[in-house]
Write a protein that holds these residues in place. Structure first.
Motif, PDB file in Angstrom:
ATOM      1  N   GLU A   3      45.967  29.448  39.108  1.00 13.61           N
ATOM      2  CA  GLU A   3      44.919  29.974  39.972  1.00 13.61           C
ATOM      3  C   GLU A   3      45.166  29.525  41.411  1.00 13.61           C
ATOM      4  O   GLU A   3      45.559  28.389  41.668  1.00 13.61           O
ATOM      5  CB  GLU A   3      43.553  29.482  39.520  1.00 13.61           C
ATOM      6  N   ALA A   5      43.894  28.653  45.311  1.00 12.89           N
ATOM      7  CA  ALA A   5      42.774  27.866  45.827  1.00 12.89           C
ATOM      8  C   ALA A   5      41.553  28.760  46.048  1.00 12.89           C
ATOM      9  O   ALA A   5      40.407  28.346  45.806  1.00 12.89           O
ATOM     10  CB  ALA A   5      43.179  27.179  47.123  1.00 12.89           C
ATOM     11  N   GLN A   7      40.780  31.531  44.345  1.00 14.12           N
ATOM     12  CA  GLN A   7      40.198  31.852  43.046  1.00 14.12           C
ATOM     13  C   GLN A   7      39.379  30.686  42.507  1.00 14.12           C
ATOM     14  O   GLN A   7      38.287  30.878  41.966  1.00 14.12           O
ATOM     15  CB  GLN A   7      41.309  32.218  42.058  1.00 14.12           C
ATOM     16  N   LYS A   8      39.899  29.479  42.656  1.00  6.77           N
ATOM     17  CA  LYS A   8      39.178  28.295  42.188  1.00  6.77           C
ATOM     18  C   LYS A   8      37.866  28.121  42.949  1.00  6.77           C
ATOM     19  O   LYS A   8      36.831  27.785  42.366  1.00  6.77           O
ATOM     20  CB  LYS A   8      40.049  27.053  42.352  1.00  6.77           C
ATOM     21  N   VAL A  11      35.330  30.751  41.726  1.00  6.32           N
ATOM     22  CA  VAL A  11      34.766  30.393  40.419  1.00  6.32           C
ATOM     23  C   VAL A  11      33.764  29.256  40.571  1.00  6.32           C
ATOM     24  O   VAL A  11      32.684  29.270  39.965  1.00  6.32           O
ATOM     25  CB  VAL A  11      35.887  30.003  39.436  1.00  6.32           C
ATOM     26  N   ALA A  12      34.113  28.281  41.401  1.00  5.72           N
ATOM     27  CA  ALA A  12      33.216  27.144  41.625  1.00  5.72           C
ATOM     28  C   ALA A  12      31.908  27.610  42.271  1.00  5.72           C
ATOM     29  O   ALA A  12      30.816  27.144  41.894  1.00  5.72           O
ATOM     30  CB  ALA A  12      33.902  26.102  42.503  1.00  5.72           C
TER      31      ALA A  12
END
Length: 284
Positions: A3, A5, A7-8, A11-12
């Motif tokens: 993933e 940065a 995308q992370k 999601v977060a």
């Protein structure tokens, strides 16, 4: 593939909004179901209650007030002059001459209730419904402040808008019905919105020479149904935009009166229709 940065972070942010701001899909569904039950219990043969605003859409936003629309069943609004006269109803006709788009004057067509004339202004023998006199009927010690089309409590926690209803869709908005059904919203959602008709809320164009006699066309129920058709991700984006407006944009002196949440909602509706029309589907 690892993933990125971005995308992370996405999601977060998604999980944070679900856990701390908006809630899960089930939580939103529960709020909407509770509103529906509450509205049905309060409604009677004289009026229909509709919880609107953010809470009506299923969002419990910090600092939001409670917005309720009360539709007066004994009064009907029509656009066509060839209407069926109902002896038990007070009926008004839309008069669009010399009004801005989105507003209409309401001329009395039929009434067996003499009290309605106290809320009308006589112009050349025709009686036009006064939005000011109408709102005064609902002002009391608890709801003494007037906020646009609403009567509100002094603390601004509750807004009640008594409004009128046209069962039929109006001519000026028929283009929305006939445009391509390949785009958002789905055909079934669109038909449900159209069947509901149009509401009229008691407020005119600020500064207009006929401000007292103008009524704003409201599609609040249709807008709520459009929000209901959002995916949960789209709903989170909507909530995030409202937070950005309230906590960032309006705090800037130069931008304080630049935008309102209604503009944000309209832009999001346009984007949803645009993306779906171009891509055929929008999963997120």
């Amino acid at each position: 593939m690892a993933e990125s940065a971005t995308q992370k972070a996405s999601v977060a942010l998604y999980h944070y909004l679900c856990q701390n701001i908006v809630g899960s899909e089930e939580h939103v569904h529960t709020i909407r179901m509770m509103n529906t039950v509450s509205d049905n219990l309060q409604s009677n043969n004289k009026s229909t209650f509709i919880t609107s605003g953010s809470f009506g859409e299923g969002l419990q936003m910090q600092g939001s007030d409670l917005d309720v629309m009360v539709v007066m069943k004994q009064i009907e609004v029509c656009e066509d002059t060839q209407i069926y006269l109902n002896a038990d109803k007070i009926q008004f006709k839309m008069v669009l001459e010399d009004t801005q788009p989105g507003f209409s004057k309401l001329r009395l067509v039929h009434s067996n209730h003499r009290g309605i004339f106290k809320n009308c202004v006589d112009i050349g023998g025709d009686f036009y419904f006064s939005n000011i006199l109408f709102k005064q009927n609902f002002s009391n010690d608890m709801f003494s402040a007037v906020h646009g089309p609403c009567v509100s409590d002094e603390c601004g926690l509750f807004d009640f808008a008594s409004c009128l209803h046209s069962k039929l869709w109006i001519t000026s908005s028929k283009q929305w019905i006939t445009r391509s059904n390949n785009s958002w919203p789905k055909y079934e959602v669109k038909q449900t919105i159209v069947k509901h008709g149009v509401l009229f809320v008691p407020v005119g164009v600020k500064g207009s020479s006929q401000e007292e006699l103008e009524w704003r066309l409201s599609f609040s129920v249709g807008e709520k149904l459009l929000i209901y058709s959002f995916t949960h991700t789209q709903l989170l984006c909507y909530a995030l935009m409202k937070i950005l407006l309230k906590d960032v944009i309006v705090l800037d002196v130069g931008c304080e009166d630049l935008l309102c949440s209604y503009f944000i909602k309209t832009v999001l509706f346009w984007l949803c229709g645009k993306c779906l029309h171009q891509n055929g589907d929008l999963k997120t």
